[in-house]
Each structure stands twice: as structure tokens, then as C-alpha cells.
Design a protein around this motif. Structure first.
Motif, short mmCIF file in Angstrom:
data_model
loop_
_atom_site.label_atom_id
_atom_site.label_comp_id
_atom_site.label_asym_id
_atom_site.label_seq_id
_atom_site.Cartn_x
_atom_site.Cartn_y
_atom_site.Cartn_z
N TRP A 1 0.93 -1.06 -0.06
CA TRP A 1 0.23 0.13 0.01
C TRP A 1 0.86 1.33 -0.16
N MET A 2 1.92 1.27 0.71
CA MET A 2 3.00 2.35 0.83
C MET A 2 3.57 2.58 -0.61
N HIS A 3 3.87 1.37 -1.35
CA HIS A 3 4.66 1.63 -2.62
C HIS A 3 3.37 2.13 -3.60
N TYR A 4 2.10 1.55 -3.54
CA TYR A 4 1.20 2.07 -4.43
C TYR A 4 0.92 3.85 -4.20
N LEU A 5 0.84 4.25 -2.75
CA LEU A 5 0.58 5.70 -2.50
C LEU A 5 1.76 6.40 -3.08
N LYS A 6 2.95 5.76 -2.88
CA LYS A 6 4.19 6.85 -3.33
C LYS A 6 4.19 6.85 -4.98
N GLN A 7 3.77 5.65 -5.45
CA GLN A 7 3.74 5.52 -6.96
C GLN A 7 2.50 6.61 -7.56
N THR A 8 1.64 7.20 -6.74
CA THR A 8 0.39 8.00 -7.11
C THR A 8 0.84 9.45 -6.75
N GLY A 9 2.20 9.72 -6.18
CA GLY A 9 2.64 10.74 -5.96
C GLY A 9 2.98 11.35 -4.56
N LYS A 10 2.28 10.58 -3.65
CA LYS A 10 2.37 10.88 -2.24
C LYS A 10 3.91 10.58 -1.77
N THR A 11 4.16 11.79 -1.07
CA THR A 11 5.83 11.73 -0.46
C THR A 11 5.81 11.35 0.75
N ASP A 12 4.72 11.74 1.74
CA ASP A 12 5.02 11.38 3.01
C ASP A 12 4.27 10.29 3.41
N VAL A 13 4.55 9.05 3.37
CA VAL A 13 3.88 7.90 3.70
C VAL A 13 4.71 6.99 4.49
N ARG A 14 4.32 7.16 5.77
CA ARG A 14 4.98 6.16 6.72
C ARG A 14 4.33 5.01 7.47
N VAL A 15 5.32 3.79 7.25
CA VAL A 15 4.63 2.59 7.91
C VAL A 15 4.95 2.61 9.31
N CYS A 16 4.22 2.19 10.21
CA CYS A 16 4.37 2.23 11.68
C CYS A 16 3.93 1.10 12.15
N MET A 17 4.81 0.09 12.64
CA MET A 17 4.40 -1.14 13.21
C MET A 17 4.43 -1.23 14.97
N PRO A 18 3.71 -1.73 15.61
CA PRO A 18 4.20 -1.90 16.95
C PRO A 18 5.41 -2.47 17.27
N ASP A 19 5.79 -3.54 16.74
CA ASP A 19 6.80 -4.04 17.10
C ASP A 19 7.72 -4.69 15.80
N ALA A 20 8.64 -5.82 16.24
CA ALA A 20 9.47 -6.25 15.20
C ALA A 20 8.59 -7.16 14.18
N THR A 21 9.32 -7.18 12.83
CA THR A 21 9.14 -8.24 11.92
C THR A 21 9.78 -9.29 11.98
N PRO A 22 9.45 -10.53 11.80
CA PRO A 22 10.50 -11.71 11.99
C PRO A 22 11.45 -11.71 10.65
N ASP A 23 12.60 -12.04 11.15
CA ASP A 23 13.89 -11.92 10.11
C ASP A 23 13.45 -12.37 8.82
N PHE A 24 12.58 -13.56 8.51
CA PHE A 24 12.23 -14.05 7.17
C PHE A 24 11.72 -12.79 6.36
N LEU A 25 11.15 -12.00 6.94
CA LEU A 25 10.51 -10.87 6.17
C LEU A 25 11.33 -9.57 5.95
N HIS A 26 12.58 -9.40 6.43
CA HIS A 26 13.32 -8.49 6.35
C HIS A 26 13.65 -7.87 4.91
N TRP A 27 13.60 -8.89 3.93
CA TRP A 27 13.82 -8.73 2.52
C TRP A 27 13.08 -7.71 1.85
N LEU A 28 12.02 -7.97 2.32
CA LEU A 28 10.49 -7.16 1.66
C LEU A 28 11.06 -5.93 1.08
N PRO A 29 10.78 -5.27 -0.14
CA PRO A 29 11.09 -4.13 -0.44
C PRO A 29 10.39 -2.97 0.48
#
Ligand code: 5GP
Ligand code: MN
Length: 345
Positions: free
Chosen positions: A43-71
Motif C-alpha cells: 500500500w505504501m509503494h502504491y501511494l508513493k507511486q501515485t505521488g504521495k511523498t509522506d507515507v510512513r509505515v508504523c508497526m507496534p514491534d519487530a517483523t520476523p527476520d524471514f520478512l526483512h528482505w521485503l522491499p
């Protein structure tokens, strides 16, 4: 193939919300899984693609290591690490997008920050019984994943043509993880049509599978084997199974976040099994037991999660938590199984 999810009115509301938003926060549930983080980043990538410059993804805590590669993962701001930054993002936001959760309590310690934000709220989710009071609620429990919904929204907003490979990879990862590698919740033809569309963007599905599912340390695999071999209890006449995992066992096998992911699905490989319950001590908070439930073969675990485990979720994949010792949690699990004995028999 028909992918549109929104009515004309909802589409107009969504377009309107997006066009008026300049400071956007995207958040998902605590302990984000592949779908929570995948859909949020897509959703962040999409919003940025539509020209939004201030899009922040905020998560409560850590993502497991096996997902850190996600663009885009390196741009995620964790509330447990950077609370001031997250508070500022929510305070400045004019649109907050809540992805892959149905109740505010699912963001855990971040709940107050979320609720104190004055921003318009957009909910995009596939869990049962969503909270209301959003500017727009896009809730589709019949969908495989929030990532699938995000794909359909982008497509309905005419964004597919410009969809980037990073965005497509995030969506693929979310759909893949929430369906156990397309082994459940994934029989609708549209899902495979969408996969085709994602592959057309250059997504390497085999590489994503390997990154996510073939990422255990030797210790993690040994911990999983130990649980199945020594801890799994099967009540054969009730087609039910449960296991407990203690902090001590996790320490013994050098547990890191993600090591137990998906293990609750394994007992379902037993012929005819209807219910699998995982009871795991929290690594930080004492007297907190994290509960995962999975069901199949006609039994649905969601009501059990709500009644016995202070939780909920999907019909056949639910979770919850218990504030008690692991021994007490085991007794509650046994009581829960017996309560539903007529349906489990
Ligand atoms: P998991 O077993 O993978 O942790 O969670 C499976 C599903 O159960 C999640 O997708 C989520 O919908 C639901 N779930 C997990 N924990 C909780 C909880 O504490 N409360 C509620 N309401 N749902 C939960
Ligand atoms: Mn999900």
C-alpha cells in the motif's frame, strides 16, 4: 475476471480520502506476519507511486527476520523502538490506514497513539467483526489476505499498469503466507488470476517461497521437532491436538522471533484432525500465554478463540492470549476441547 470489491460510492469515498491526504500513516497488527507487513508495504509503494511523498509505515514491534528482505522494509518505524517518532507521525497524519487487523487492541501498546490521532481512518482488512467508526471500512473476510484486497483496490483504482515489481512482491508475499503457500483459503480462481498478474510484473515466486519458508536456523528446526516429538498431545477421539512451549525450551533452542511460525499447522497433517492449538509462553511478559488455533475438516475455531482465549480472527485460523501460567493454559485448552466435543467427534 471481476476483481472489483468496492461499490461506486465506496470507490468515490476512497478516491476522495486519498486525494485529500498528504501525511499518511500505515499501520498493522502487533507481531506483523507476512500479510500484515506485505500489505502495508504494498500500500505504501502504491501511494508513493501515485505521488504521495509522506507515507510512513508504523508497526507496534519487530517483523520476523524471514520478512526483512521485503522491499521497503528498512523504512518501517517500530513503536517499541521509536515511540516519539511514531507518535509524531500519527499526530501529523491526515490519513491513517489500518491494515490486516479488525480491532484497535490488535496494535497492542500502540493503541492509545492510534486512537488519539485526529486523522481520517481507512480500514483494509479480512478478519471477522471489524471495529466501526472509520471514514471507510473495507472489510472482506472472504478474501485470502489483506494483500489480495490491496491488489484489488489498486486494480480498481486503475493502478495496475504502473504497479512496480517491489509492490507486486509485497502483495505476493502476503497472499502466499496467509494461505500457507496457497494450500488453504485459496481455491477461488481470482486468486490465481491475481498471481498471474503479479508474475507478469517480474515477481520470482520460487525465490519468495525460499526466502520465507526455507529460512530456519538449525536450532529453530530442532525446537520445532522437539515440540512435535515430545510435546504434541493428540486426543484422537476428538480429532484435536495441542502443545505447550515454555520459555525454558525456547531458551534452550536459542529461540528468535519467527522460529515457531506456522508450527500450529503441522498437527493438521494428521488424518482427520479438526483442531490444533498452540500454547506458548511469552518471551518477555511473565504469566502471558500466546495462543494460536487452526481448524479444518468442518470444525471452525474462531468461536473457541473468542470464548476461551480472549481472541478471535478467521473462521479457521484464530489466536488469542491468556494471562496465566502455561499449566493453567493447558487446562483451559482441555476444557475448550471438551466444550466443543460434539462438534469435534
Ligand atoms: P496466529 O496464530 O498466526 O498468531 O494468528 C492467526 C489469526 O488469529 C490472526 O490472523 C489473527 O486474525 C488472529 N489473532 C491472533 N491473535 C489474536 C488476538 O490476540 N486477538 C484476536 N482478536 N485475534 C487474534
Ligand atoms: Mn492477514
Amino acid at each position: 475476471m471481476e476483481l472489483n470489491l468496492l461499490t461506486l460510492e465506496e470507490t468515490a469515498t476512497l478516491r476522495n480520502l486519498l486525494s485529500h491526504a498528504t501525511h499518511i500513516v500505515i499501520c498493522a497488527h502487533k507481531s506483523p506476519d507476512g500479510d500484515a507487513i506485505g500489505s502495508s508495504l504494498a500500500w505504501m509503494h502504491y501511494l508513493k507511486q501515485t505521488g504521495k511523498t509522506d507515507v510512513r509505515v508504523c508497526m507496534p514491534d519487530a517483523t520476523p527476520d524471514f520478512l526483512h528482505w521485503l522491499p521497503g522494509h528498512n523504512s518501517v518505524i517500530r513503536y517499541d523502538r521509536h515511540p516519539r517518532e511514531v507518535e509524531k507521525a500519527f499526530r501529523e497524519a491526515d490519513l491513517v490506514c489500518c491494515l490486516d487487523f479488525n480491532q484497535n487492541s490488535r496494535v497492542d501498546a500502540m493503541q492509545e497513539v492510534l486512537e488519539s490521532s485526529k486523522a481520517a481512518r481507512l480500514l483494509i482488512d479480512h478478519h471477522l467483526e471489524p471495529d466501526t467508526g472509520n471514514a471507510l471500512t473495507i472489510s472482506h473476510p472472504e478474501m485470502s489476505s489483506t494483500s489480495e484486497i490491496v491488489f484489488r483496490l489498486i486494480s480498481q483504482l486503475d493502478g495496475y499498469r504502473d504497479m512496480t515489481k517491489p509492490c507486486a512482491a509485497c502483495i505476493y508475499c502476503g497472499m502466499m503466507t496467509d494461505t500457507g503457500g496457497f494450500t488453504y483459503n485459496s481455491s477461488r480462481p481470482e486468486i490465481f488470476y491475481i498471481i498471474g498478474q503479479l508474475l507478469a510484473k517480474g515477481v520470482d515466486k520460487d525465490e519468495i517461497y525460499n526466502r520465507v519458508f526455507h529460512n530456519y536456523s538449525p536450532n529453530a528446526l530442532r525446537l520445532r521437532a522437539h515440540i512435535i516429538l515430545n510435546k504434541m498431545k493428540v486426543i484422537e477421539e476428538l480429532h484435536a491436538s495441542y502443545y505447550t512451549v515454555t520459555k525454558e525450551e525456547m531458551t534452550q533452542f536459542h529461540f528468535i522471533k519467527g522460529d515457531m511460525e506456522g508450527l500450529v499447522n503441522v498437527p493438521q497433517q494428521i488424518k482427520g484432525l479438526k483442531l490444533s492449538i498452540s500454547l506458548r509462553e511469552d518471551t518477555e511478559k511473565p504469566s502471558l500465554v500466546l495462543v494460536s488455533l487452526r481448524s479444518c475438516n468442518g470444525f471452525h475455531c474462531q468461536p473457541m478463540a473468542a470464548r476461551f482465549f480472549n481472541g478471535g480472527g478467521h473462521a479457521d485460523a484464530s489466536g488469542g492470549k491468556l494471562h496465566c501460567t502455561i499449566e493453567e493454559a493447558e487446562q483451559i485448552a482441555i476444557r475448550a476441547i471438551l466444550y466443543y466435543k460434539d462438534e469435534l467427534q
